[in-house]
Design a protein around this motif. Structure first.
Motif, short mmCIF file in Angstrom:
data_model
loop_
_atom_site.label_atom_id
_atom_site.label_comp_id
_atom_site.label_asym_id
_atom_site.label_seq_id
_atom_site.Cartn_x
_atom_site.Cartn_y
_atom_site.Cartn_z
N ALA A 163 5.65 15.19 -9.60
CA ALA A 163 6.20 15.42 -10.93
C ALA A 163 5.28 16.32 -11.74
N MET A 164 3.96 16.04 -11.54
CA MET A 164 3.01 16.85 -12.31
C MET A 164 3.10 18.31 -11.90
N VAL A 165 3.10 18.52 -10.57
CA VAL A 165 3.18 19.89 -10.08
C VAL A 165 4.45 20.56 -10.62
N GLU A 166 5.51 19.83 -10.57
CA GLU A 166 6.78 20.38 -11.02
C GLU A 166 6.74 20.72 -12.50
N LEU B 24 0.84 32.18 -9.32
CA LEU B 24 0.57 30.75 -9.54
C LEU B 24 1.83 29.90 -9.38
N ALA B 25 2.90 30.43 -9.98
CA ALA B 25 4.16 29.71 -9.90
C ALA B 25 4.61 29.57 -8.46
N LYS B 26 4.41 30.60 -7.70
CA LYS B 26 4.82 30.55 -6.31
C LYS B 26 4.05 29.43 -5.56
N GLN B 27 2.71 29.52 -5.89
CA GLN B 27 1.89 28.49 -5.21
C GLN B 27 2.34 27.09 -5.58
N ALA C 105 4.69 21.80 -4.69
CA ALA C 105 5.73 20.82 -5.01
C ALA C 105 6.58 20.51 -3.80
N ALA C 106 6.90 21.58 -3.04
CA ALA C 106 7.70 21.35 -1.84
C ALA C 106 6.96 20.46 -0.84
N GLN C 107 5.64 20.74 -0.75
CA GLN C 107 4.84 19.91 0.18
C GLN C 107 4.85 18.44 -0.26
N LYS C 108 4.63 18.30 -1.61
CA LYS C 108 4.61 16.91 -2.13
C LYS C 108 5.92 16.19 -1.83
N LEU C 109 7.01 16.96 -1.99
CA LEU C 109 8.31 16.38 -1.73
C LEU C 109 8.41 15.91 -0.29
N ASN C 110 7.88 16.79 0.59
CA ASN C 110 7.88 16.39 2.00
C ASN C 110 7.06 15.13 2.22
N GLU C 111 5.88 15.16 1.61
CA GLU C 111 5.03 13.98 1.78
C GLU C 111 5.73 12.71 1.27
N GLU C 112 6.39 12.90 0.14
CA GLU C 112 7.11 11.75 -0.45
C GLU C 112 8.16 11.26 0.52
N LYS C 113 8.88 12.19 1.09
CA LYS C 113 9.93 11.79 2.04
C LYS C 113 9.33 11.04 3.23
N ASP C 114 8.17 11.60 3.69
CA ASP C 114 7.50 10.90 4.80
C ASP C 114 7.17 9.45 4.43
N GLN D 269 0.84 -1.21 0.00
CA GLN D 269 0.00 0.00 0.00
C GLN D 269 0.87 1.26 0.00
N LEU D 270 1.87 1.27 0.88
CA LEU D 270 2.77 2.43 0.97
C LEU D 270 3.48 2.69 -0.34
N GLU D 271 3.89 1.61 -0.94
CA GLU D 271 4.61 1.77 -2.21
C GLU D 271 3.71 2.41 -3.25
N THR D 272 2.45 1.93 -3.25
CA THR D 272 1.51 2.51 -4.21
C THR D 272 1.36 4.01 -3.95
N GLU D 273 1.15 4.33 -2.66
CA GLU D 273 0.99 5.74 -2.31
C GLU D 273 2.19 6.55 -2.76
N LEU D 274 3.35 6.01 -2.48
CA LEU D 274 4.59 6.71 -2.83
C LEU D 274 4.65 7.01 -4.32
N ARG D 275 4.22 5.96 -5.07
CA ARG D 275 4.26 6.13 -6.51
C ARG D 275 3.35 7.30 -6.92
N TYR D 276 2.12 7.26 -6.34
CA TYR D 276 1.19 8.36 -6.64
C TYR D 276 1.79 9.68 -6.30
N LYS D 277 2.36 9.71 -5.07
CA LYS D 277 2.96 10.95 -4.59
C LYS D 277 3.97 11.46 -5.59
#
Ligand SMILES: Nc1nc2c(ncn2[C@@H]2O[C@H](COP(=O)(O)OP(=O)(O)OP(=O)(O)O)[C@@H](O)[C@H]2O)c(=O)[nH]1
Ligand SMILES: [Mg+2]
Length: 746
Positions: free
Chosen positions: A524-527, A584-587, A592-601, A511-519
């Motif tokens: 990537a999309m945000v970036e 928009l870019a700032k947001q 993206a930074a948040q996603k990165l954090n989530e990914e790290k988590d 399950q975690l792996e799947t989530e990670l992949r989504y993350k």
């Protein structure tokens, strides 16, 4: 040979006496044949003489095969006449006689083969092995040939000595056994040859079983002395003699249970140097003969044959016959006298006295023999009964054992052992009773033939004690399938639990792996969007007027004239757009930074989840393995249980049978002891004793009668003095002859 020479001398002398007596008889016959019947008396004496002269001294040699019978005979003959081999050889009964017995011969040995169908053929000596040995390829010797008469020229066979070689006892066929036994009964001496190298076996003693009448004439020789170490000879001799004394087949007088140890082969080699032996090539024949101890026995045999009791009887025959002849002559003359003078019947009295005396002697001898014979007969009956009992008993035992062995479960064993024992006990009691009844019958039947008044009743004074087996069985605790299943399941429970845990972990991981992949994808999309925006901005900022115009951020104005030109004016909209885009870019950057954090988590939690399995497939496989193991464990447990109960059954069966066998041995002994202690048997023995006493009584009567007669004779002495002169003279002459005879006899 000295003894034999003396014997020959005596025989010659006695022959002379016969002839003298016959000559006297002939002379008297000539003179008195008209008044007296001397002729018949004469003829009787002549017939007796002829018979006496043709007396044979037969020596039968018996023994197990390869004991050296043929070699022994060869040693007596001092020549290798009979074939002898390491393997069973002699297959027929061979009579070895002197060549002189044939009326015409060439001096060469001759053999006459007598077939069972009556046919007779004469064969040259060299063909002998073809007719007397097992190895013959010409005839089936033991089946077709009745016996062989072999005629050889040997000093040992002179004077009527005949040697009889027989096949090994084991190989004796019924007909040969009959000839051998008849021969033993007829013969002057028999030799039972043992093998000294095998003193333990002694199966040959059995052969003596029905030779009670001849037992006094059997010598026991132990051959192959050369094979026994010197310091053991005495021991082996003692052992053999003890076996003879204590044998179960024939009572042997202690003084006759003597073993003569000797080596027939050494003796033969010493006497015939052409004989080839393994050893003794260089030994001086005199020394070798001494070593063989052969002479010792040979001399004993010679002594027995030519100076023994039987020979003395033989040498006595002419005396008795001539004495009787004279007595008959005298009687004739006295009868004549009596007729003449009508005198007292003195001679008749005398004759009766003599008869009575002779009868007494004869009876004494017969009685001695009869006692031994009766006792043997009696013992034989009891032994036969015991043997029969033992055989039947063994059969009963076998049946019981078979029944026990046939049992297939331990419960059945426990149930049936006592049942079987009950059947056994009933059978045993019946056997006991019936054998005792048989014994009674058999004793009466056999003994009554001998003793008219013999009548005993053998009764079992006690019950057969019966056999009681105590069978205690430890039952193996058998487990049901369910119990085993439960136990094995329990055994695998932990592992199963572990596997379940692992499975949960794996699921979490997946399950975690799947989530990670989504993350990652989201990130990537945000970036990508962010990059897109940035590029767009840059593009805008750096764009050429055409571009700016193209995107409509710049207003295009036509100037006057026809000249075409552009007026650049700030486009509000454009500025707004830029600002908007920047925002928009700032947001997006923040997202993206948040996603990165989530990914790290996610990565972090994934690192905390650890399992050895990487897929469900693996777990499933593991579980399949485990189930297989479990099934195997169950199977193994079931098999073990099965084996255990099988083993236990066999163990119990063996125990029962061992117990049974121990008890059975005692039971057989019980019957034996019972037989020994039987009152009825003592009674029977008493009967035999009584019979013997009665015979003794008869004997006394005879002796008494003889004494009375002799008294009467004395009374008639006077009458005797009136006998006529002529008769007196003749009688005198005969009496004189008789006196001479008597002195010679002493
Ligand atoms: N060492 C030794 N060997 C002997 C003696 N007597 C006989 N043998 C050997 O024993 C073997 C058997 O001897 P035989 O004389 O054929 O014996 P048998 O009793 O006549 O045998 P069968 O006719 O087969 O019953 C032969 O090889 C003999 O040489 C002996 O005193 N000492
Ligand atoms: Mg032989």
């Amino acid at each position: 040979m000295d003894i034999r020479k003396q014997f020959i001398q005596k025989k010659e002398e006695l022959k002379g006496r016969f002839e003298n007596a016959i000559a006297l008889g002939n002379r008297l016959n000539e003179k008195y044949h008209e008044v007296l019947s001397i002729h018949q008396i004469n003829e009787n004496l002549q017939a007796l003489q002829k018979n006496w002269e043709s007396e044979r001294f037969e020596i039968v040699v018996v023994g197990e095969f390869s004991t050296g019978k043929s070699t022994f005979i060869n040693a007596l003959l001092q020549r290798e006449i009979l074939p002898s081999k390491v393997t069973p050889t002699t297959a027929t009964v061979n009579f070895i006689r002197h060549l002189n017995e044939l009326s015409n011969h060439t001096g060469e040995p001759v053999a006459k083969v007598v077939f069972k169908d009556g046919k007779e053929i004469e064969i040259p000596y060299l063909e002998l092995p073809d007719y007397v040995t097992e190895m013959s390829s010409k005839v089936n010797v033991s089946n077709q040939i009745h016996h062989v008469d072999l005629y050889v020229d040997s000093p040992y066979l002179e004077n009527g000595v005949v040697l009889v070689d027989t096949p090994g006892l084991q190989a004796l066929n019924p007909e040969h056994e009959k000839i051998t036994k008849t021969q033993i009964k007829k013969s002057n001496a028999s030799i039972l040859l043992f093998n000294m190298e095998q003193p333990g076996k002694l199966t040959e003693i059995k052969f003596l079983r029905d030779l009670s009448d001849s037992i006094d004439r059997i010598f026991f020789v132990a051959n192959r002395l050369d094979g026994v170490p010197a310091d053991q000879v005495q021991e082996v001799k003692d052992q053999l003699e003890k076996a003879l004394r204590e044998n179960n087949y024939q009572q042997i007088e202690e003084s006759r249970a003597v073993i003569y140890p000797l080596s027939a082969l050494q003796a033969l080699k010493a006497r015939d140097q052409d004989v080839i032996t393994k050893h003794w090539q260089d030994i001086n024949p005199v020394t070798l003969l001494q070593e063989s101890k052969f002479l010792l026995f040979e001399e004993r045999l010679e002594q027995y044959l030519f100076d023994g009791e039987k020979t003395n009887d033989f040498l006595q025959v002419p005396f008795t016959a001539i004495d009787q002849f004279y007595s008959q002559l005298i009687a004739e003359f006295e009868q004549y006298q009596k007729n003449l003078e009508n005198s007292e019947d003195l001679e008749e009295l005398k004759r009766m006295h003599k008869l009575a005396k002779d009868e007494a002697e004869l009876r004494k001898m017969q009685l001695k023999k009869e006692i031994i014979r009766l006792k043997n007969l009696f013992n034989d009956t009891i032994r036969a009964n015991e043997k029969q009992f033992n055989e039947d008993f063994d059969r009963l035992v076998d049946m019981t054992k078979t029944a026990i062995n046939g049992i297939v479960t331990i419960e059945e064993l426990e149930d049936q052992v006592n049942d079987e024992m009950e059947i056994f006990n009933t059978g045993y009691q019946a056997l006991f009773d019936s054998k005792i009844y048989d014994l009674s019958e058999e004793l009466n039947r056999t003994m009554r033939k001998e003793l008219n008044e013999f009548d005993v009743k053998v009764e079992a004074s006690h019950q057969a004690s019966g056999i009681h087996l105590q069978v205690e069985m430890k039952k193996a605790v058998g487990k049901s399938y369910e119990e085993i299943l439960q136990e094995v399941t329990k055994q695998f429970e932990e592992k199963e639990q572990d596997l379940k845990g692992e499975r949960a972990v794996l699921e979490k991981k997946i399950q975690l792996e799947t989530e990670l992949r989504y993350k990652r994808e989201e990130k990537a999309m945000v970036e990508r969007e962010f990059q897109e925006d940035i590029r767009f901005q840059e593009m805008l900022i750096q764009s050429t007027p055409q571009m700016i115009e193209k995107h409509g951020v710049i207003k295009k104005r036509r100037f006057f004239f026809d000249k075409e030109g552009f007026i650049q004016e700030n486009n509000e909209k454009y500025d707004q757009l830029i600002a908007q885009k920047r925002e928009l870019a700032k947001q997006k950057k923040a997202v993206a930074a948040q996603k990165l954090n989530e990914e790290k988590d996610l990565q972090l939690s994934l690192a905390g989840v650890s399992t050895a399995y990487s897929s469900h497939e693996e777990i499933r496989e593991e579980r399949r393995d485990m189930r297989e193991q479990k099934n195997m464990a169950i199977m193994q447990r079931l098999n073990e249980q099965l084996n255990n109960s099988d083993q236990q059954l066999n163990l119990e069966k063996r125990k029962v049978i061992r117990q049974l066998e121990m008890l059975l041995n005692t039971t057989k002994r019980e019957y034996r002891e019972f037989l020994r202690e039987l009152d009825a048997l003592k009674l029977a023995e008493q009967k035999i004793e009584e019979h013997i006493k009665k015979q003794d009584g008869l004997l006394e009567d005879v002796v008494k009668r003889a004494t009375q007669l002799s008294e009467q004779m004395a009374n008639s002495q006077e009458a005797r003095q009136n006998l006529a002169k002529e008769i007196e003279e003749i009688r005198h002459r005969i009496e004189e002859e008789k006196i001479l005879l008597m002195t010679a006899m002493i």
